[in-house]
Design a protein around this motif. Structure first.
Motif, PDB file in Angstrom:
ATOM      1  N   HIS A 160     -57.829 -39.223  80.913  1.00  0.00           N
ATOM      2  CA  HIS A 160     -58.895 -38.274  80.576  1.00  0.00           C
ATOM      3  C   HIS A 160     -58.462 -36.817  80.625  1.00  0.00           C
ATOM      4  CE1 HIS A 160     -59.449 -37.975  85.023  1.00  0.00           C
ATOM      5  NE2 HIS A 160     -59.831 -36.741  84.728  1.00  0.00           N
ATOM      6  N   THR A 161     -57.371 -36.517  81.326  1.00  0.00           N
ATOM      7  CA  THR A 161     -56.899 -35.129  81.412  1.00  0.00           C
ATOM      8  C   THR A 161     -55.966 -34.781  80.259  1.00  0.00           C
ATOM      9  OG1 THR A 161     -57.065 -35.196  83.823  1.00  0.00           O
ATOM     10  CG2 THR A 161     -55.689 -33.460  82.882  1.00  0.00           C
ATOM     11  N   THR A 162     -55.113 -35.714  79.886  1.00  0.00           N
ATOM     12  CA  THR A 162     -54.056 -35.443  78.907  1.00  0.00           C
ATOM     13  C   THR A 162     -54.271 -36.099  77.562  1.00  0.00           C
ATOM     14  OG1 THR A 162     -52.817 -37.381  79.665  1.00  0.00           O
ATOM     15  CG2 THR A 162     -52.338 -35.271  80.753  1.00  0.00           C
ATOM     16  N   LEU A 163     -55.113 -37.123  77.517  1.00  0.00           N
ATOM     17  CA  LEU A 163     -55.181 -38.061  76.404  1.00  0.00           C
ATOM     18  C   LEU A 163     -53.807 -38.703  76.232  1.00  0.00           C
ATOM     19  CD1 LEU A 163     -57.555 -39.022  74.718  1.00  0.00           C
ATOM     20  CD2 LEU A 163     -56.813 -37.562  72.857  1.00  0.00           C
ATOM     21  N   LYS A 164     -53.567 -39.414  75.140  1.00  0.00           N
ATOM     22  CA  LYS A 164     -52.288 -40.066  74.902  1.00  0.00           C
ATOM     23  C   LYS A 164     -52.220 -40.490  73.449  1.00  0.00           C
ATOM     24  CE  LYS A 164     -54.153 -44.486  76.556  1.00  0.00           C
ATOM     25  NZ  LYS A 164     -54.054 -45.534  77.611  1.00  0.00           N
ATOM     26  N   ALA A 165     -51.051 -40.906  73.014  1.00  0.00           N
ATOM     27  CA  ALA A 165     -50.901 -41.385  71.642  1.00  0.00           C
ATOM     28  C   ALA A 165     -51.677 -42.688  71.467  1.00  0.00           C
ATOM     29  CB  ALA A 165     -49.423 -41.615  71.330  1.00  0.00           C
ATOM     30  N   LYS A 166     -52.157 -42.883  70.229  1.00  0.00           N
ATOM     31  CA  LYS A 166     -52.908 -44.097  69.903  1.00  0.00           C
ATOM     32  C   LYS A 166     -54.085 -44.301  70.850  1.00  0.00           C
ATOM     33  CE  LYS A 166     -49.048 -46.507  67.676  1.00  0.00           C
ATOM     34  NZ  LYS A 166     -48.159 -45.337  67.661  1.00  0.00           N
ATOM     35  N   ALA A 167     -54.740 -43.215  71.172  1.00  0.00           N
ATOM     36  CA  ALA A 167     -55.895 -43.268  72.070  1.00  0.00           C
ATOM     37  C   ALA A 167     -57.025 -44.076  71.435  1.00  0.00           C
ATOM     38  CB  ALA A 167     -56.378 -41.855  72.381  1.00  0.00           C
ATOM     39  N   SER A 168     -57.727 -44.815  72.266  1.00  0.00           N
ATOM     40  CA  SER A 168     -58.868 -45.599  71.790  1.00  0.00           C
ATOM     41  C   SER A 168     -60.077 -44.689  71.577  1.00  0.00           C
ATOM     42  CB  SER A 168     -59.214 -46.685  72.805  1.00  0.00           C
ATOM     43  OG  SER A 168     -59.812 -46.106  73.959  1.00  0.00           O
ATOM     44  N   LEU A 169     -61.095 -45.250  70.977  1.00  0.00           N
ATOM     45  CA  LEU A 169     -62.341 -44.511  70.777  1.00  0.00           C
ATOM     46  C   LEU A 169     -62.911 -44.058  72.116  1.00  0.00           C
ATOM     47  CD1 LEU A 169     -64.611 -43.549  68.865  1.00  0.00           C
ATOM     48  CD2 LEU A 169     -65.611 -45.847  69.055  1.00  0.00           C
ATOM     49  N   LEU A 170     -62.933 -44.960  73.093  1.00  0.00           N
ATOM     50  CA  LEU A 170     -63.479 -44.599  74.398  1.00  0.00           C
ATOM     51  C   LEU A 170     -62.610 -43.561  75.099  1.00  0.00           C
ATOM     52  CD1 LEU A 170     -65.801 -45.205  76.348  1.00  0.00           C
ATOM     53  CD2 LEU A 170     -64.342 -46.939  77.420  1.00  0.00           C
ATOM     54  N   ASP A 171     -61.276 -43.658  74.946  1.00  0.00           N
ATOM     55  CA  ASP A 171     -60.385 -42.629  75.499  1.00  0.00           C
ATOM     56  C   ASP A 171     -60.805 -41.248  75.014  1.00  0.00           C
ATOM     57  OD1 ASP A 171     -58.804 -44.653  76.631  1.00  0.00           O
ATOM     58  OD2 ASP A 171     -57.279 -44.558  75.061  1.00  0.00           O
ATOM     59  N   LYS A 172     -61.037 -41.139  73.719  1.00  0.00           N
ATOM     60  CA  LYS A 172     -61.357 -39.837  73.132  1.00  0.00           C
ATOM     61  C   LYS A 172     -62.767 -39.376  73.504  1.00  0.00           C
ATOM     62  CE  LYS A 172     -59.618 -41.403  69.163  1.00  0.00           C
ATOM     63  NZ  LYS A 172     -59.108 -41.532  67.775  1.00  0.00           N
ATOM     64  N   VAL A 173     -63.693 -40.305  73.613  1.00  0.00           N
ATOM     65  CA  VAL A 173     -65.052 -39.945  74.038  1.00  0.00           C
ATOM     66  C   VAL A 173     -65.016 -39.295  75.416  1.00  0.00           C
ATOM     67  CG1 VAL A 173     -67.264 -40.902  74.811  1.00  0.00           C
ATOM     68  CG2 VAL A 173     -66.292 -41.626  72.617  1.00  0.00           C
ATOM     69  N   LEU A 174     -64.348 -39.940  76.362  1.00  0.00           N
ATOM     70  CA  LEU A 174     -64.298 -39.392  77.717  1.00  0.00           C
ATOM     71  C   LEU A 174     -63.521 -38.082  77.760  1.00  0.00           C
ATOM     72  CD1 LEU A 174     -64.917 -39.562  80.734  1.00  0.00           C
ATOM     73  CD2 LEU A 174     -62.851 -40.957  81.000  1.00  0.00           C
ATOM     74  N   PHE A 175     -62.417 -38.016  77.049  1.00  0.00           N
ATOM     75  CA  PHE A 175     -61.602 -36.802  77.018  1.00  0.00           C
ATOM     76  C   PHE A 175     -62.431 -35.604  76.569  1.00  0.00           C
ATOM     77  CE2 PHE A 175     -58.642 -33.990  74.640  1.00  0.00           C
ATOM     78  CZ  PHE A 175     -57.754 -33.686  75.662  1.00  0.00           C
ATOM     79  N   VAL A 176     -63.174 -35.761  75.492  1.00  0.00           N
ATOM     80  CA  VAL A 176     -63.982 -34.656  74.969  1.00  0.00           C
ATOM     81  C   VAL A 176     -65.144 -34.347  75.908  1.00  0.00           C
ATOM     82  CG1 VAL A 176     -65.487 -33.936  73.067  1.00  0.00           C
ATOM     83  CG2 VAL A 176     -63.295 -35.056  72.577  1.00  0.00           C
ATOM     84  N   ALA A 177     -65.796 -35.375  76.423  1.00  0.00           N
ATOM     85  CA  ALA A 177     -66.931 -35.147  77.332  1.00  0.00           C
ATOM     86  C   ALA A 177     -66.500 -34.357  78.563  1.00  0.00           C
ATOM     87  CB  ALA A 177     -67.537 -36.483  77.751  1.00  0.00           C
ATOM     88  N   ASP A 178     -65.344 -34.693  79.104  1.00  0.00           N
ATOM     89  CA  ASP A 178     -64.851 -33.994  80.292  1.00  0.00           C
ATOM     90  C   ASP A 178     -64.562 -32.531  80.004  1.00  0.00           C
ATOM     91  OD1 ASP A 178     -63.791 -33.756  82.961  1.00  0.00           O
ATOM     92  OD2 ASP A 178     -61.775 -33.915  82.128  1.00  0.00           O
ATOM     93  N   LYS A 179     -64.065 -32.249  78.819  1.00  0.00           N
ATOM     94  CA  LYS A 179     -63.743 -30.863  78.476  1.00  0.00           C
ATOM     95  C   LYS A 179     -65.008 -30.054  78.194  1.00  0.00           C
ATOM     96  CE  LYS A 179     -59.603 -32.156  79.018  1.00  0.00           C
ATOM     97  NZ  LYS A 179     -59.930 -33.496  79.524  1.00  0.00           N
ATOM     98  N   MET A 180     -66.034 -30.719  77.669  1.00  0.00           N
ATOM     99  CA  MET A 180     -67.277 -30.011  77.380  1.00  0.00           C
ATOM    100  C   MET A 180     -68.077 -29.739  78.652  1.00  0.00           C
ATOM    101  SD  MET A 180     -68.391 -31.726  73.733  1.00  0.00           S
ATOM    102  CE  MET A 180     -69.624 -30.473  73.362  1.00  0.00           C
ATOM    103  N   GLU A 181     -67.996 -30.642  79.610  1.00  0.00           N
ATOM    104  CA  GLU A 181     -68.675 -30.441  80.898  1.00  0.00           C
ATOM    105  C   GLU A 181     -67.655 -29.922  81.904  1.00  0.00           C
ATOM    106  OE1 GLU A 181     -71.659 -30.350  81.808  1.00  0.00           O
ATOM    107  OE2 GLU A 181     -72.642 -31.132  80.022  1.00  0.00           O
ATOM    108  N   TRP A 182     -67.276 -28.697  81.716  1.00  0.00           N
ATOM    109  CA  TRP A 182     -66.232 -28.038  82.504  1.00  0.00           C
ATOM    110  C   TRP A 182     -66.589 -28.044  83.967  1.00  0.00           C
ATOM    111  CZ3 TRP A 182     -64.606 -22.225  82.482  1.00  0.00           C
ATOM    112  CH2 TRP A 182     -63.208 -22.126  82.475  1.00  0.00           C
ATOM    113  N   ASP A 183     -65.589 -28.237  84.836  1.00  0.00           N
ATOM    114  CA  ASP A 183     -65.856 -28.243  86.270  1.00  0.00           C
ATOM    115  C   ASP A 183     -65.496 -26.922  86.938  1.00  0.00           C
ATOM    116  OD1 ASP A 183     -63.140 -28.447  86.029  1.00  0.00           O
ATOM    117  OD2 ASP A 183     -62.896 -30.188  87.344  1.00  0.00           O
ATOM    118  N   GLN A 184     -65.377 -25.862  86.139  1.00  0.00           N
ATOM    119  CA  GLN A 184     -65.113 -24.524  86.673  1.00  0.00           C
ATOM    120  C   GLN A 184     -66.369 -23.662  86.508  1.00  0.00           C
ATOM    121  OE1 GLN A 184     -62.078 -24.057  88.151  1.00  0.00           O
ATOM    122  NE2 GLN A 184     -61.684 -26.198  87.595  1.00  0.00           N
ATOM    123  N   THR A 185     -66.330 -22.450  87.047  1.00  0.00           N
ATOM    124  CA  THR A 185     -67.475 -21.564  86.901  1.00  0.00           C
ATOM    125  C   THR A 185     -67.530 -21.007  85.482  1.00  0.00           C
ATOM    126  OG1 THR A 185     -66.160 -19.706  87.721  1.00  0.00           O
ATOM    127  CG2 THR A 185     -67.472 -20.922  89.326  1.00  0.00           C
ATOM    128  N   GLY A 186     -68.735 -20.711  85.038  1.00  0.00           N
ATOM    129  CA  GLY A 186     -68.911 -20.156  83.698  1.00  0.00           C
ATOM    130  C   GLY A 186     -68.772 -21.213  82.612  1.00  0.00           C
TER     131      GLY A 186
END
Length: 206
Positions: free
Chosen positions: A125-151
């Motif tokens: 979920h942090t790096t993704l990878k080659a030949k990522a599955s649909l679920l891999d990409k869903v979680l990867f994007v969701a994690d980046k959109m729901e940032w765990d930092q301030t702002g």
């Protein structure tokens, strides 16, 4: 925080993964992470519905993706070796990154998660990878959109716009954001590099 995997225990699982993970992180003094994983689970479900992925699997992957936050950075390599994970040189140099692999292991070992698709998504979920599955990409994007930092994350608007085009476009937008500043990053994880070229080529073919 815990310094060894052998010290780790999970008590009284209720079968409600959302509640169990939230309580687990709270009990281990990670309240911000507890809030973050709930938000990522909700966002992953939303994106899964948009792109015909399994919404329950996406939600569960979101809840589980950062459960290894209970281990401080300075023990993550030791913990990884305790549980038999391969440690790449880049992870040795920058241990934060290996938390994705530890979380995947914990999802199976502590929370009884049996779905390999969820293991995979949590594990990259942090790096993704080659030949990522649909679920891999869903979680990867969701994690980046729901940032765990301030702002708000500086890339949020761009990812949101690209998500209207395709999930690949959204995932690539974030990776390109990192790629453009790779000279200043602590490390460039080889999985991230593989994902960059893989998604770049996929988008060009669309």
């Amino acid at each position: 925080m815990i310094n060894s995997y052998d010290e780790l225990r999970v008590h009284d699982l209720t079968g409600n993964l959302r509640d169990d993970v939230y309580r687990f992180l709270q009990e281990h003094h990670c309240p911000k992470t507890a809030e973050h994983v709930l938000k990522v689970g909700d966002e992953a479900r939303r994106i899964a519905v948009l792109y015909d992925a399994d919404p329950v699997a996406a939600e569960y992957a979101g809840y589980l993706h950062d459960i290894s936050a209970i281990f401080p950075n300075h023990v993550r390599i030791q913990v990884s070796r305790e549980i038999g994970l391969d440690v790449l040189p880049e992870e040795q140099q920058f241990p934060m990154i290996i938390h994705q692999k530890i979380s995947s292991y914990m999802a199976r070992d502590l929370f009884g998660m049996t779905d390999p698709e969820i293991w995979s998504a949590v594990g990259c979920h942090t790096t993704l990878k080659a030949k990522a599955s649909l679920l891999d990409k869903v979680l990867f994007v969701a994690d980046k959109m729901e940032w765990d930092q301030t702002g708000s994350p500086p890339y949020l608007r761009d990812i949101t716009e690209q998500l209207h085009i395709s999930l690949d476009h959204a995932a690539f937008q974030y990776i390109q954001h990192l790629w453009n500043q790779r000279e200043s990053l602590a490390v460039v994880h080889p999985w991230l590099q593989d994902a960059y070229y893989d998604l770049r080529d996929a988008i060009r073919l669309k």
